[in-house]
Design a protein around this motif. Structure first.
Motif, PDB file in Angstrom:
ATOM      1  N   UNK A  53      28.272  60.146 -36.793  1.00  0.00           N
ATOM      2  CA  UNK A  53      29.064  60.306 -35.580  1.00  0.00           C
ATOM      3  C   UNK A  53      30.422  60.938 -35.875  1.00  0.00           C
ATOM      4  N   UNK A  54      30.667  61.277 -37.126  1.00  0.00           N
ATOM      5  CA  UNK A  54      31.940  61.881 -37.506  1.00  0.00           C
ATOM      6  C   UNK A  54      31.990  63.348 -37.150  1.00  0.00           C
ATOM      7  N   UNK A  55      33.098  63.780 -36.561  1.00  0.00           N
ATOM      8  CA  UNK A  55      33.214  65.164 -36.095  1.00  0.00           C
ATOM      9  C   UNK A  55      33.034  66.174 -37.216  1.00  0.00           C
ATOM     10  N   UNK A  56      33.621  65.891 -38.387  1.00  0.00           N
ATOM     11  CA  UNK A  56      33.548  66.868 -39.481  1.00  0.00           C
ATOM     12  C   UNK A  56      32.117  67.022 -39.995  1.00  0.00           C
ATOM     13  N   UNK A  57      31.404  65.909 -40.120  1.00  0.00           N
ATOM     14  CA  UNK A  57      30.022  66.015 -40.567  1.00  0.00           C
ATOM     15  C   UNK A  57      29.171  66.742 -39.533  1.00  0.00           C
ATOM     16  N   UNK A  58      29.421  66.455 -38.262  1.00  0.00           N
ATOM     17  CA  UNK A  58      28.677  67.120 -37.189  1.00  0.00           C
ATOM     18  C   UNK A  58      28.930  68.624 -37.224  1.00  0.00           C
ATOM     19  N   UNK A  59      30.198  69.009 -37.343  1.00  0.00           N
ATOM     20  CA  UNK A  59      30.517  70.442 -37.375  1.00  0.00           C
ATOM     21  C   UNK A  59      29.933  71.092 -38.625  1.00  0.00           C
ATOM     22  N   UNK A  60      29.976  70.398 -39.728  1.00  0.00           N
ATOM     23  CA  UNK A  60      29.411  70.943 -40.967  1.00  0.00           C
ATOM     24  C   UNK A  60      27.903  71.132 -40.830  1.00  0.00           C
ATOM     25  N   UNK A  61      27.247  70.158 -40.192  1.00  0.00           N
ATOM     26  CA  UNK A  61      25.789  70.212 -40.013  1.00  0.00           C
ATOM     27  C   UNK A  61      25.371  71.389 -39.136  1.00  0.00           C
ATOM     28  N   UNK A  62      26.121  71.620 -38.084  1.00  0.00           N
ATOM     29  CA  UNK A  62      25.732  72.661 -37.130  1.00  0.00           C
ATOM     30  C   UNK A  62      26.524  73.943 -37.315  1.00  0.00           C
ATOM     31  N   UNK A 100      25.914  66.030 -29.543  1.00  0.00           N
ATOM     32  CA  UNK A 100      25.162  66.766 -28.523  1.00  0.00           C
ATOM     33  C   UNK A 100      25.833  68.098 -28.193  1.00  0.00           C
ATOM     34  N   UNK A 101      27.158  68.095 -28.118  1.00  0.00           N
ATOM     35  CA  UNK A 101      27.899  69.320 -27.816  1.00  0.00           C
ATOM     36  C   UNK A 101      27.706  70.357 -28.920  1.00  0.00           C
ATOM     37  N   UNK A 102      27.815  69.921 -30.171  1.00  0.00           N
ATOM     38  CA  UNK A 102      27.666  70.851 -31.296  1.00  0.00           C
ATOM     39  C   UNK A 102      26.226  71.323 -31.447  1.00  0.00           C
ATOM     40  N   UNK A 103      25.291  70.419 -31.291  1.00  0.00           N
ATOM     41  CA  UNK A 103      23.876  70.764 -31.478  1.00  0.00           C
ATOM     42  C   UNK A 103      23.409  71.799 -30.465  1.00  0.00           C
ATOM     43  N   UNK A 104      23.880  71.681 -29.240  1.00  0.00           N
ATOM     44  CA  UNK A 104      23.418  72.573 -28.166  1.00  0.00           C
ATOM     45  C   UNK A 104      24.311  73.803 -27.989  1.00  0.00           C
ATOM     46  N   UNK A 105      25.397  73.887 -28.763  1.00  0.00           N
ATOM     47  CA  UNK A 105      26.311  75.015 -28.601  1.00  0.00           C
ATOM     48  C   UNK A 105      26.986  75.025 -27.254  1.00  0.00           C
ATOM     49  N   UNK A 106      27.211  73.836 -26.699  1.00  0.00           N
ATOM     50  CA  UNK A 106      27.675  73.729 -25.317  1.00  0.00           C
ATOM     51  C   UNK A 106      29.052  74.367 -25.101  1.00  0.00           C
ATOM     52  N   UNK A 107      29.925  74.298 -26.109  1.00  0.00           N
ATOM     53  CA  UNK A 107      31.269  74.876 -25.917  1.00  0.00           C
ATOM     54  C   UNK A 107      31.205  76.374 -25.618  1.00  0.00           C
ATOM     55  N   UNK A 108      30.167  77.037 -26.119  1.00  0.00           N
ATOM     56  CA  UNK A 108      30.060  78.485 -25.886  1.00  0.00           C
ATOM     57  C   UNK A 108      29.755  78.805 -24.422  1.00  0.00           C
ATOM     58  N   UNK A 109      29.315  77.807 -23.651  1.00  0.00           N
ATOM     59  CA  UNK A 109      29.009  78.020 -22.234  1.00  0.00           C
ATOM     60  C   UNK A 109      30.210  77.798 -21.332  1.00  0.00           C
ATOM     61  N   UNK A 110      31.278  77.228 -21.883  1.00  0.00           N
ATOM     62  CA  UNK A 110      32.398  76.808 -21.041  1.00  0.00           C
ATOM     63  C   UNK A 110      33.376  77.945 -20.791  1.00  0.00           C
ATOM     64  N   UNK A 111      34.071  77.896 -19.664  1.00  0.00           N
ATOM     65  CA  UNK A 111      35.158  78.862 -19.426  1.00  0.00           C
ATOM     66  C   UNK A 111      36.212  78.739 -20.519  1.00  0.00           C
ATOM     67  N   UNK A 112      36.881  79.820 -20.831  1.00  0.00           N
ATOM     68  CA  UNK A 112      37.860  79.833 -21.918  1.00  0.00           C
ATOM     69  C   UNK A 112      38.986  78.828 -21.691  1.00  0.00           C
ATOM     70  N   UNK A 113      39.341  78.585 -20.440  1.00  0.00           N
ATOM     71  CA  UNK A 113      40.448  77.684 -20.128  1.00  0.00           C
ATOM     72  C   UNK A 113      40.056  76.207 -20.162  1.00  0.00           C
ATOM     73  N   UNK A 114      38.775  75.924 -20.316  1.00  0.00           N
ATOM     74  CA  UNK A 114      38.286  74.541 -20.311  1.00  0.00           C
ATOM     75  C   UNK A 114      37.985  74.098 -21.738  1.00  0.00           C
ATOM     76  N   UNK A 115      38.670  73.055 -22.188  1.00  0.00           N
ATOM     77  CA  UNK A 115      38.479  72.535 -23.536  1.00  0.00           C
ATOM     78  C   UNK A 115      37.989  71.093 -23.467  1.00  0.00           C
TER      79      UNK A 115
END
Length: 342
Positions: free
Chosen positions: A328-337, A31-46
């Protein structure tokens, strides 16, 4: 309920220091990768990935055990995600045996009812899938049916991560699916901020906001941001079924050592359905011999794009590690999106 943008704006106003939270669910990462959610977060929040993919944390020794069962002319029934996970001598997909993809344990039992051959269900998953397997065992399947139990329990892995302190975590986003079954009572023992979150972008942002608030308050508790599906006590009937048939065991996780009490094995009264005992199968430890960094991704120490193999030698068509196999694997998810380094 506030919109995603409103929650993101509030996070930007509140986050005034480095904060790192770990989720333990592959569906959260998707869900995070599909929606690009990390791009909405403050730089200090991981928000980093943990061992939230049951296929990914299944060690090579258990894949090799499944291949040993193929050598014994068993029909292997399993989820499709497990087919391409590499063992030391290939995968279930490439082994040339009678391997069948099923949607669940009940379909494996149906196969056993229609043949005289031995049928083994490779039973993977967290506490979400174990109760259905337990319920099936209680129906007394045919004698030619058994399971190879590769189940894992989430809280002991969280304890291991906290004890190691590798990723310098400030809290956890708890797995919504697991908590739907198990509730969140047992997580209350951990002295860090925790939030149960759902799987929409707004659910995840709300969960992060609740985690940030706990950090800012200097407190820790388990907050429930997913009350439409999760209660503190969980599904009491499902938990009862699970522990009627299974008991905790000490097992290895891929990328982790043996974690005490983190697996599920059949109780003695059900051992006629235990493929390990039935066929004399042993889970052997296998040392890592590739440049794959799935172990570090599963511990929140690296992202998929940190790996030199990512998208090059290792892809969904030619996976080197398990994180590139499962949906559900992180690498496949990142590769997909086509996620970039976060």
């Amino acid at each position: 309920m506030a919109t995603g943008k409103e929650i993101a704006d509030t996070l930007h106003d509140m986050v005034d220091r480095e904060m790192t939270f770990m989720h333990i669910c592959g569906t959260h990462e998707a869900a995070i990768a599909r929606t690009g959610l990390r791009s909405l977060l403050p730089e200090q929040l991981k928000i980093v990935m943990g061992p939230g993919c049951p296929v990914c944390i299944t060690p090579q020794g258990e894949i090799d055990a499944a291949l040993d069962l193929v050598d014994k002319d068993c029909i292997i029934a399993t989820y499709g995600d497990l087919l391409r996970v590499p063992g030391t001598r290939g995968s279930l997909e490439s082994c040339g045996g009678d391997v069948r993809v099923v949607q669940g344990v009940h379909k494996a039992v149906e196969i056993a009812q229609k043949t005289d051959r031995e049928v083994v269900f490779i039973s993977v998953g967290f506490e979400t899938t174990a109760p259905t397997v337990a319920a099936t065992i209680l129906t007394k399947p045919p004698k030619n049916f058994s399971i190879l139990s590769c189940h894992r329990i989430v809280p002991p892995a969280m304890k291991w991560l906290l004890d190691q302190g590798e990723a310098k975590l400030h809290g956890f986003m708890l797995p919504g699916h697991v908590c739907t079954v198990m509730g969140y009572e047992e997580y209350e023992a951990f002295p860090v901020p925790q939030v149960v979150a759902g799987f929409e972008a707004e659910d995840i942002l709300l969960g992060l906001l609740m985690l940030v608030k706990q950090v800012k308050e200097g407190t820790h508790r388990v907050d429930n941001a997913y009350p439409r599906a999760v209660s503190r006590e969980g599904n009491v009937k499902a938990k009862k079924l699970m522990y009627e048939v299974f008991e905790p065991s000490d097992v290895e996780w891929r990328g982790f050592p043996v974690i005490p009490g983190s697996g599920l094995r059949l109780k003695k009264e059900f051992e006629q359905y235990d493929a390990q005992k039935k066929f004399g199968i042993v889970f052997k430890h296998v040392s890592k011999h590739t440049a794959c960094i799935c172990d570090r991704v599963l511990r929140g120490l690296a992202t998929p794009s940190d790996c030199k193999l990512f998208g090059k030698i290792c892809s969904p068509r030619t996976p080197v590690g398990p994180c590139m196999v499962s949906h559900e694997g992180a690498c496949k998810i990142w590769h997909m999106y086509q996620a970039k380094k976060a």
